[in-house]
Each structure stands twice: as structure tokens, then as C-alpha cells.
Write a protein that holds these residues in place. Structure first.
Motif, mmCIF file in Angstrom:
data_model
loop_
_atom_site.group_PDB
_atom_site.id
_atom_site.type_symbol
_atom_site.label_atom_id
_atom_site.label_comp_id
_atom_site.label_asym_id
_atom_site.label_seq_id
_atom_site.Cartn_x
_atom_site.Cartn_y
_atom_site.Cartn_z
ATOM 1 N N ARG A 135 0.904 -0.992 0.068
ATOM 2 C CA ARG A 135 -0.072 0.027 0.413
ATOM 3 C C ARG A 135 0.807 1.087 0.150
ATOM 4 N N ASP A 136 0.323 2.597 0.163
ATOM 5 C CA ASP A 136 1.184 3.556 -0.177
ATOM 6 C C ASP A 136 1.573 3.557 0.872
ATOM 7 N N ALA A 137 2.875 3.884 1.355
ATOM 8 C CA ALA A 137 3.487 4.007 2.683
ATOM 9 C C ALA A 137 4.199 5.589 2.611
ATOM 10 N N PRO A 138 3.700 6.572 3.897
ATOM 11 C CA PRO A 138 3.705 7.714 3.913
ATOM 12 C C PRO A 138 5.803 7.535 4.088
ATOM 13 N N GLY A 139 6.804 8.053 3.092
ATOM 14 C CA GLY A 139 8.279 7.821 3.140
ATOM 15 C C GLY A 139 8.145 5.803 3.035
ATOM 16 N N TRP A 140 9.858 5.716 4.364
ATOM 17 C CA TRP A 140 10.119 4.469 4.021
ATOM 18 C C TRP A 140 10.917 4.479 5.434
ATOM 19 N N PHE A 141 10.626 3.102 6.084
ATOM 20 C CA PHE A 141 11.551 2.519 7.320
ATOM 21 C C PHE A 141 13.266 3.035 7.222
ATOM 22 N N GLU A 142 13.944 3.708 7.714
ATOM 23 C CA GLU A 142 15.714 3.319 7.471
ATOM 24 C C GLU A 142 15.320 3.667 9.585
ATOM 25 N N GLU A 143 16.179 3.122 10.284
ATOM 26 C CA GLU A 143 16.937 3.297 11.147
ATOM 27 C C GLU A 143 18.126 2.984 11.498
ATOM 28 N N LYS A 144 18.873 3.623 11.527
ATOM 29 C CA LYS A 144 20.713 3.117 11.835
ATOM 30 C C LYS A 144 21.321 2.114 13.032
ATOM 31 N N ILE A 145 21.893 1.028 12.054
ATOM 32 C CA ILE A 145 22.541 0.195 13.038
ATOM 33 C C ILE A 145 23.587 0.950 13.906
ATOM 34 N N SER A 146 23.546 1.526 15.075
ATOM 35 C CA SER A 146 24.025 2.393 15.698
ATOM 36 C C SER A 146 25.540 2.051 17.548
ATOM 37 N N PRO A 147 24.362 1.840 18.422
ATOM 38 C CA PRO A 147 24.680 1.211 19.763
ATOM 39 C C PRO A 147 24.947 -0.129 19.319
ATOM 40 N N SER A 148 26.103 -0.507 20.510
ATOM 41 C CA SER A 148 26.389 -1.684 20.684
ATOM 42 C C SER A 148 25.760 -3.058 20.755
ATOM 43 N N MET A 149 25.786 -3.726 20.514
ATOM 44 C CA MET A 149 24.198 -4.819 20.770
ATOM 45 C C MET A 149 24.867 -5.525 21.248
ATOM 46 N N ALA A 150 25.742 -5.541 21.969
ATOM 47 C CA ALA A 150 26.141 -6.812 23.433
ATOM 48 C C ALA A 150 24.848 -6.990 24.074
ATOM 49 N N GLY A 151 24.332 -6.363 25.003
ATOM 50 C CA GLY A 151 23.377 -6.034 25.848
ATOM 51 C C GLY A 151 21.881 -7.350 25.046
ATOM 52 N N PHE A 152 21.749 -5.978 23.827
ATOM 53 C CA PHE A 152 20.958 -7.160 23.554
ATOM 54 C C PHE A 152 21.311 -8.508 23.106
ATOM 55 N N ASP A 153 21.920 -8.638 22.585
ATOM 56 C CA ASP A 153 22.287 -9.706 22.925
ATOM 57 C C ASP A 153 22.584 -11.281 24.120
ATOM 58 N N GLU A 154 22.833 -10.593 24.691
ATOM 59 C CA GLU A 154 22.682 -10.763 25.929
ATOM 60 C C GLU A 154 21.348 -11.750 26.570
ATOM 61 N N LEU A 155 20.012 -10.477 26.223
ATOM 62 C CA LEU A 155 19.023 -10.581 26.507
ATOM 63 C C LEU A 155 17.839 -11.385 26.119
ATOM 64 N N CYS A 156 18.874 -12.190 24.336
ATOM 65 C CA CYS A 156 18.180 -12.547 23.055
ATOM 66 C C CYS A 156 18.550 -14.350 23.345
ATOM 67 N N ARG A 157 19.760 -14.298 24.309
ATOM 68 C CA ARG A 157 20.454 -15.604 24.987
ATOM 69 C C ARG A 157 19.891 -16.038 25.963
ATOM 70 N N ALA A 158 19.276 -14.699 26.666
ATOM 71 C CA ALA A 158 18.750 -15.485 28.125
ATOM 72 C C ALA A 158 17.064 -16.070 28.135
ATOM 73 N N ARG A 159 16.737 -15.119 26.960
ATOM 74 C CA ARG A 159 15.017 -15.395 26.620
ATOM 75 C C ARG A 159 14.424 -15.576 25.168
ATOM 76 N N LEU A 160 15.457 -16.341 24.768
ATOM 77 C CA LEU A 160 15.313 -16.462 23.313
ATOM 78 C C LEU A 160 16.255 -18.176 23.631
ATOM 79 N N THR A 161 15.118 -19.065 22.420
ATOM 80 C CA THR A 161 15.901 -20.210 21.964
ATOM 81 C C THR A 161 17.149 -19.850 21.288
ATOM 82 N N PRO A 162 18.271 -20.856 20.673
ATOM 83 C CA PRO A 162 18.831 -20.896 20.453
ATOM 84 C C PRO A 162 18.295 -20.022 18.724
ATOM 85 N N GLU A 163 17.390 -20.973 18.710
ATOM 86 C CA GLU A 163 16.827 -21.449 17.255
ATOM 87 C C GLU A 163 15.959 -20.228 16.746
ATOM 88 N N GLU A 164 15.739 -19.428 18.220
ATOM 89 C CA GLU A 164 15.425 -17.927 17.887
ATOM 90 C C GLU A 164 15.963 -16.699 17.628
#
Length: 192
Positions: free
Chosen positions: A47-76
Motif C-alpha cells: 500500500r502507499d506508505a508515507p515515506g519509508w523505514f530507515e534506522e541506523k544500526i549504531s549502538p552496541s548490540m552486546a546487551g541485546f544479544d545477552e537478552l536474546c540468549r537469556a530469553r530465546l532459544t538458540p533457534e529463535e
């Protein structure tokens, strides 16, 4: 410069060459056909989207990876973190294509419904105040909200686990909002 998570227009999806994704689209449709599924045609879905999605990957992902390891299975965790292209329909499992992209030799495609469900679980675990986190999908809206002080102001009034590590909260919101955008506008998402 840097890495950005962006939406892909229907025109770019079918465009051959460096700026397009026609090779990925063709390989995906071949694999979908092999699985007995219909081809993916974003022109019919977008559908017609207003603009587009664009976000910069800039902060460290260390904490997010830790959260994923604690809350998700390896496959998830693999599903949430290792995709190259996110598509706006369900897939039972990821589709690995022998087509290179900007950052990999192969392209892993996963479905936005699955990524949405995983990111939503992480948002709940963090107590992420989604009513405050931008959802209008302006370009770099999440990046600016998290990195230029608005998230800190919100954390002062709405404390919780999310406020302890704003980089982790950023990536949780990023993957959630990217999946929502993909589903809402029927478009693929990728990194560039």
C-alpha cells in the motif's frame, strides 16, 4: 556512513543489478514454489506508505544479544538476529538463498510474523513502554528518540528494566517496529 535497516520498495525488489533485489526475489520465488507456496509479489501487497523505514544500526548490540540468549532459544535467536531480508508473510523456517547481499555471501529470509512475535516477547520482558516509543515510522525516528535524549527523559518518568540499558531497548524496539512496518505495508526489509 554505517549500516541501516531499511524498507524495500516494490520497484527496488524487482530491479536487477546493484541497486535492486531481483536476484533475491527470483531465488525466493523459486524456493517458495519448491515448498508449494505462491510467489511473493510485493506490488500486489504494498500500500502507499508515507515515506519509508530507515534506522541506523549504531549502538552496541552486546546487551541485546545477552537478552536474546537469556530469553530465546538458540533457534529463535538465530531467526531474530541473523536474517538478511525480512518478508511480510509467515514462513515455517528461514529460507537460505545462495545469493549474496551487501554484507553476506548468502541471503537468509525470514517472515515478519515470527520476528514480530519474538521482538514482542523481548519488549514485554523489558517492560518497554511501547506507548512512548515512536511508531509513526518517520525516517530515523527510533534512532533519534533513543540516541538524542527522549528515551532518557521517558526513562525518568517510566522506569523499568528497559531503562537500565537503552541500547538493548533500542534494538528491541527496532526489530519490533521493523516487523510491524513490514506487515503493515507489505514490504521487505533489509540492511544496507
Amino acid at each position: 556512513m554505517g549500516v541501516y535497516l531499511v524498507s524495500v520498495t516494490a520497484q527496488d525488489w524487482s530491479e536487477p543489478g546493484e541497486d535492486g533485489y531481483a536476484d533475491v526475489a527470483a531465488a525466493l520465488n523459486t524456493e517458495l514454489g519448491r515448498r508449494g507456496l505462491p510467489p511473493y509479489e510485493p506490488r500486489k501487497a504494498v500500500r502507499d506508505a508515507p515515506g519509508w523505514f530507515e534506522e541506523k544500526i549504531s549502538p552496541s548490540m552486546a546487551g541485546f544479544d545477552e537478552l536474546c540468549r537469556a530469553r530465546l532459544t538458540p533457534e529463535e535467536r538465530h531467526t531474530l538476529l541473523d536474517w538478511t531480508v525480512l518478508v511480510p508473510f509467515a514462513l515455517d523456517d528461514g529460507v537460505l538463498l545462495p545469493v549474496g547481499s551487501a554484507y553476506t555471501d548468502e541471503t537468509l529470509i525470514v517472515g515478519a510474523p515470527h520476528v514480530h512475535a519474538l521482538a514482542e516477547r523481548l519488549a514485554v520482558a523489558l517492560g518497554l513502554p511501547l506507548d512512548l516509543v515512536p511508531a509513526t515510522f518517520g525516517n530515523l525516528e527510533l534512532t533519534f528518540w533513543f540516541l538524542e535524549g527522549e528515551a532518557e527523559k521517558a526513562a525518568a518518568t517510566r522506569p523499568g528494566p528497559w531503562a537500565d540499558d537503552l541500547a538493548t531497548a533500542f534494538y528491541t524496539a527496532l526489530y519490533l517496529r521493523a516487523a510491524q512496518y513490514s506487515l503493515r505495508h507489505g514490504c521487505p526489509m533489509t540492511y544496507c
